[in-house]
Design a protein around this motif. Structure first.
Motif, PDB file in Angstrom:
ATOM      1  N   HIS A 188       4.864   4.910   2.428  1.00  0.00           N
ATOM      2  CA  HIS A 188       5.085   6.231   3.001  1.00  0.00           C
ATOM      3  C   HIS A 188       5.621   6.113   4.432  1.00  0.00           C
ATOM      4  CE1 HIS A 188       4.596  10.529   3.508  1.00  0.00           C
ATOM      5  NE2 HIS A 188       3.975  10.292   4.641  1.00  0.00           N
TER       6      HIS A 188
ATOM      7  N   GLU B 230       0.353   3.754   1.757  1.00  0.00           N
ATOM      8  CA  GLU B 230       0.483   4.151   3.166  1.00  0.00           C
ATOM      9  C   GLU B 230       1.669   3.455   3.824  1.00  0.00           C
ATOM     10  OE1 GLU B 230      -2.434   2.946   1.878  1.00  0.00           O
ATOM     11  OE2 GLU B 230      -3.561   4.826   1.747  1.00  0.00           O
TER      12      GLU B 230
ATOM     13  N   SER C 115       0.839  -1.197   0.000  1.00  0.00           N
ATOM     14  CA  SER C 115       0.000   0.000   0.000  1.00  0.00           C
ATOM     15  C   SER C 115       0.876   1.248   0.000  1.00  0.00           C
ATOM     16  CB  SER C 115      -0.911   0.014   1.223  1.00  0.00           C
ATOM     17  OG  SER C 115      -0.155   0.272   2.398  1.00  0.00           O
TER      18      SER C 115
END
Length: 97
Positions: free
Chosen positions: A18, A15, A13
């Motif tokens: 990140h 996310e 993902s």
């Protein structure tokens, strides 16, 4: 006691990616004491604004790094890559790299 699993993911993902990036940056800042990290992106767009090439990376602590560099096949060998790299180099220099 906590247990941990090592999991290979083919489609991580954004996310999670990140979080990895942010945590590594925080660690490096804590170790080195320099917190001037910034994304570096240079894009080549056609007349309709569509992305046809570019690069992405970062600058930090006097260094510049390019992670991704791509140009559509139709435009390769025409000097656009050189212009993109030159723009990235100039921006990196303006940031002290």
């Amino acid at each position: 006691m906590e247990t941990y699993q090592v999991i290979v993911e083919n489609h991580p993902s954004s996310e999670d990616m990140h979080l990895l990036s942010e945590q590594l940056y925080a660690y490096n800042v804590a170790r080195v004491g320099i917190d001037d990290g910034r994304d570096l992106a240079v894009f080549l767009r056609d007349s309709q604004g569509r992305l046809v090439g570019g690069l992405h990376g970062w600058t930090w602590a006097g260094m510049a790094y390019i992670a991704i560099f791509w140009i559509t096949a139709e435009l390769r060998g025409q000097g656009y890559g050189r212009h993109i790299l030159l723009a990235a180099e100039q921006e990196a220099q303006s940031r002290g790299c």
